[in-house]
Design an enzyme around this catalytic site. Structure first.
Site, PDB file in Angstrom:
ATOM      1  N   HIS A 223     103.137  37.255 -12.178  1.00 55.44           N
ATOM      2  CA  HIS A 223     104.140  37.473 -14.097  1.00 55.44           C
ATOM      3  C   HIS A 223     104.349  38.648 -13.848  1.00 55.44           C
ATOM      4  O   HIS A 223     105.504  39.344 -14.687  1.00 55.44           O
ATOM      5  CB  HIS A 223     102.569  38.164 -14.345  1.00 55.44           C
ATOM      6  CG  HIS A 223     101.883  36.043 -15.003  1.00 55.44           C
ATOM      7  ND1 HIS A 223     101.346  35.708 -14.764  1.00 55.44           N
ATOM      8  CD2 HIS A 223     102.679  35.738 -16.385  1.00 55.44           C
ATOM      9  CE1 HIS A 223     100.348  34.689 -15.146  1.00 55.44           C
ATOM     10  NE2 HIS A 223     101.492  34.631 -15.824  1.00 55.44           N
ATOM     11  N   CYS A 538     107.379  26.090 -20.471  1.00 53.52           N
ATOM     12  CA  CYS A 538     107.471  26.253 -20.461  1.00 53.52           C
ATOM     13  C   CYS A 538     107.474  27.618 -19.325  1.00 53.52           C
ATOM     14  O   CYS A 538     107.632  28.816 -19.431  1.00 53.52           O
ATOM     15  CB  CYS A 538     107.447  26.979 -21.939  1.00 53.52           C
ATOM     16  SG  CYS A 538     105.402  27.374 -21.813  1.00 53.52           S
TER      17      CYS A 538
HETATM   18  C1  PEP Z   1     103.299  28.805 -17.066  1.00 52.75           C
HETATM   19  O1  PEP Z   1     101.665  28.986 -16.729  1.00 52.75           O
HETATM   20  O2  PEP Z   1     104.100  28.267 -16.581  1.00 52.75           O
HETATM   21  C2  PEP Z   1     103.423  29.462 -18.468  1.00 52.75           C
HETATM   22  C3  PEP Z   1     104.889  29.491 -18.779  1.00 52.75           C
HETATM   23  O3  PEP Z   1     102.964  30.672 -18.235  1.00 52.75           O
HETATM   24  P1  PEP Z   1     102.297  32.020 -17.356  1.00 52.75           P
HETATM   25  O4  PEP Z   1     103.784  31.693 -16.382  1.00 52.75           O
HETATM   26  O5  PEP Z   1     102.398  33.178 -18.464  1.00 52.75           O
HETATM   27  O6  PEP Z   1     100.932  31.915 -17.157  1.00 52.75           O
END
Ligand code: PEP
Ligand code: MG
Length: 617
Positions: A223, A538
């Site tokens: 993240h 996403c």
């Molecule tokens: C993912 O896990 O691909 C996602 C979009 O959520 P995050 O990256 O915030 O965990």
């Protein structure tokens, strides 16, 4: 040799002598060093360096303004006095608790700190080279430590560790009394090199002061990497041990495209990177002229290109780059950026602003996804609380355990739903039971708001993030109970391949191209299509050009990504023929390894890019 190393006493062996002419190697041009990591946020940043070491000690940029020199000398003197007092205290304690042997070592350290030669050399460096007290101390002591290391006497060579120990003590004293946030002491915009940066630390970065950053830890889909891309700060993670090399760096380059950090670049390297940075700016200028073009394939199939946002300012960037709406609003950053959970009204204000910026376009608001690497100590989500936080109480699981927080958030989202095309997305759903519990709470909150006479969107679409293999495997069942799927490949890859997305030591095993991941995605898209619900991607894979053709070929028609990635993906889509994309996807699904898949996708990408770059006609 005048090292003061004759004799066998430890005290003499560690004296920082022999730096009588401050103007030695540390002042000559340092050699260029290239460190390789993972580029996670594109762009090239060039600047002075601040180092934050593993213990959180900060090293400010090396050069100081001429008028700051007297202040640096005063800091040096105060730090040496304080470190000497601390050393004497530690010695006295060791003498009473641990015995003479240990106390003698500490006595030797204390003597070295008080050595007039150390003070004289550091003082001279600050004045002559106009550098900070930290760098002066480090340069004097590092020169001494490396001379010791090069001695053939192993006993003396081992004393280098003692020199570094006192260096750390003095630098720690220098760090005392400085501003709480390292950003506040960046006089000039700089690069930050650090062991690690949590997503909440990264979320506080001010791009006008931090030009770029690089970390020893971290993986492609961490993240922290996502936040860097959101802030458009060039970043490289997963460098492995790097800070020792960087401590006396004068200038560096963080190249987020190539995933390299170059310390003390040569004039040629510097010129090459400056040219690459200008080329990038020019490329984006051209691409910005294309944001009004539709994201349609050569055979006229329209692909929905949406923006992932973490911060409200990105809603404007999403408009600038022509997004069809917000495909993922990572709302936990509202919690990570503030010291207390945001109230219902504060959240409502943020969601309402996002909805208004989109002027009727969809805004997919994901409910709280805290935990794993997204820490919020004020909510009890902190490092070290769980042995395996990625498998622990994170995300929707956390929301279901903390219904008061979940309800507050849902109230805010539902209130904002009256203002536009709001959709709700649930993260990390693993079982149908969790989905049903979340829906029941959503329905209750909606009934409560209606009873209060508040307007809200009727038949609010509810979507599922497919990011746990269990949900992918059960996609046909889930498809009957939600309005849309959004595949979170960052977590799906992590859990399918059992590779921590934030761990640099296994970063080479983390691959979106793994055939197991492709099969999971193919199955999810098929389940959605059988049920007639939309399915987007996403996760970071959705914005990577290498995977665009594959995802279209697998049947994905919606992609959501950081806003700045939209123009290049749009351009590529305009060069893709769906029939070819299907053939590439079918071929990829027949392959055995990630390497084979990558080779196939690279060979498919080149002609599509060429077609896409050709002037529209
Ligand atoms: C993912 O896990 O691909 C996602 C979009 O959520 P995050 O990256 O915030 O965990
Ligand atoms: Mg996720």
């Amino acid at each position: 040799m005048t090292l003061g190393v004759e004799g066998s006493s430890l005290n003499r062996g560690v004296r920082p002598h022999e730096s009588p002419t401050p103007g030695d190697s540390a002042a000559s041009e340092p050699a260029e060093q290239v460190l390789r990591g993972i580029g996670v946020s594109p762009g090239i940043a060039i600047g002075p360096v601040m180092v934050l070491d593993r213990r959180g000690l900060r090293l400010p940029p090396r050069r100081v303004a001429p008028e700051a020199v007297p202040g640096e000398i005063a800091r040096l003197e105060a730090a040496l006095a304080a470190a000497a007092a601390e050393g004497a205290e530690a010695e006295a304690e060791a003498r009473s608790r641990l015995g003479r042997q240990y106390a003698d070592i500490l006595a030797a350290h204390a003597a070295m700190i008080q050595d007039p030669q150390l003070k004289a050399d550091a003082h001279a460096r600050i004045e002559r080279l106009q550098i900070s007290a930290e760098h002066a101390v480090i340069e004097v002591l590092e020169a001494h430590a490396s001379r010791l290391e090069n001695l053939s006497d192993s006993h003396l060579a081992a004393r280098a560790a003692d020199v570094r120990d006192i260096e750390a003590r003095i630098v720690a004293q220098l760090a005392g009394g400085r501003p709480a946030s390292f950003q506040d002491e960046l006089e000039t915009p700089s690069l930050v090199l650090t062991h690690d940066l949590t997503p909440s630390d990264a979320a506080q970065l001010d791009p006008t002061r931090v030009l770029g950053f690089a970390t020893e830890a971290g993986g492609r889909a961490s993240h922290t990497a996502i936040v860097a891309a959101a802030l458009e700060i060039p970043a490289v993670v997963g460098l492995g041990p790097a800070l020792d090399h960087a401590r006396s760096t004068r200038l560096a380059i963080v190249d987020g495209e190539q995933g390299v950090v170059i310390l003390d670049p040569s004039p040629e390297t510097l010129a090459r990177h400056r040219a690459a940075a200008e080329e990038r700016t020019a490329r984006y200028r051209t691409l910005s002229a294309e944001t009004g073009l539709p994201a349609t394939t050569v055979d006229d199939v329209e692909i929905g290109l949406y923006a992932n946002i973490e911060f409200i300012d990105e809603a404007a960037a999403s408009r600038k780059w022509g997004a069809a709406g917000v495909g993922l609003f990572r709302t936990e950053f509202l919690y990570l950026r503030s010291p207390a959970p945001p109230s219902e009204d504060e959240q409502f204000a943020a969601y309402a602003e996002a909805v208004q910026t989109q002027e009727g376009r969809p805004v997919v608001i994901r409910t709280l996804d805290l935990g794993a690497d997204k820490l919020a100590p004020h909510l009890g989500v902190d490092a070290g609380v769980e042995a395996n936080p990625a498998l622990g109480l994170r995300s929707l699981r956390f929301s279901l355990r903390r219904p008061e927080l979940f309800r507050t958030q849902l109230r805010a989202i539902l209130r904002a739903s009256a203002l536009g095309d709001v959709r709700v997305l649930l993260p990390l759903v693993t079982t149908l039971n969790e989905l049903r519990q979340a829906r029941a709470i959503l329905d209750e909150v909606a009934a409560e708001l209606r009873a209060e006479g508040r307007p809200l969107r009727e038949a609010l679409p509810l979507g599922l993030m497919v990011e746990v293999p269990a949900a992918a495997i059960m996609a046909d069942r889930f498809a009957k109970e939600v309005d849309f799927f959004s595949i979170g490949t960052n977590d799906l890859i992590q859990y399918a391949l059992a590779v921590d997305r934030t761990n640099e030591t296994v970063a080479d095993l983390y691959s979106a191209a793994d055939p197991a991941v492709l099969r999971l995605i193919a199955g999810v898209v098929e389940a959605a299509s059988a049920q007639g619900i939309p399915c987007g991607v996403c996760g970071s894979m959705g914005g990577e050009l290498l995977f665009t053709i594959l995802l279209l070929g697998l049947g994905v028609r919606e992609l959501s990504m950081p806003p700045h990635q939209l123009p290049e993906v749009r351009r590529l889509i305009r060069g893709v023929r769906l029939e070819q994309a299907r053939a590439v996807a079918a071929e990829a699904l027949r392959l055995d390894t990630a390497a084979e898949v990558v080779a196939l996708l690279e060979s498919a990408l080149r002609p599509a890019e060429t077609a896409a770059a050709a002037p529209a006609g």
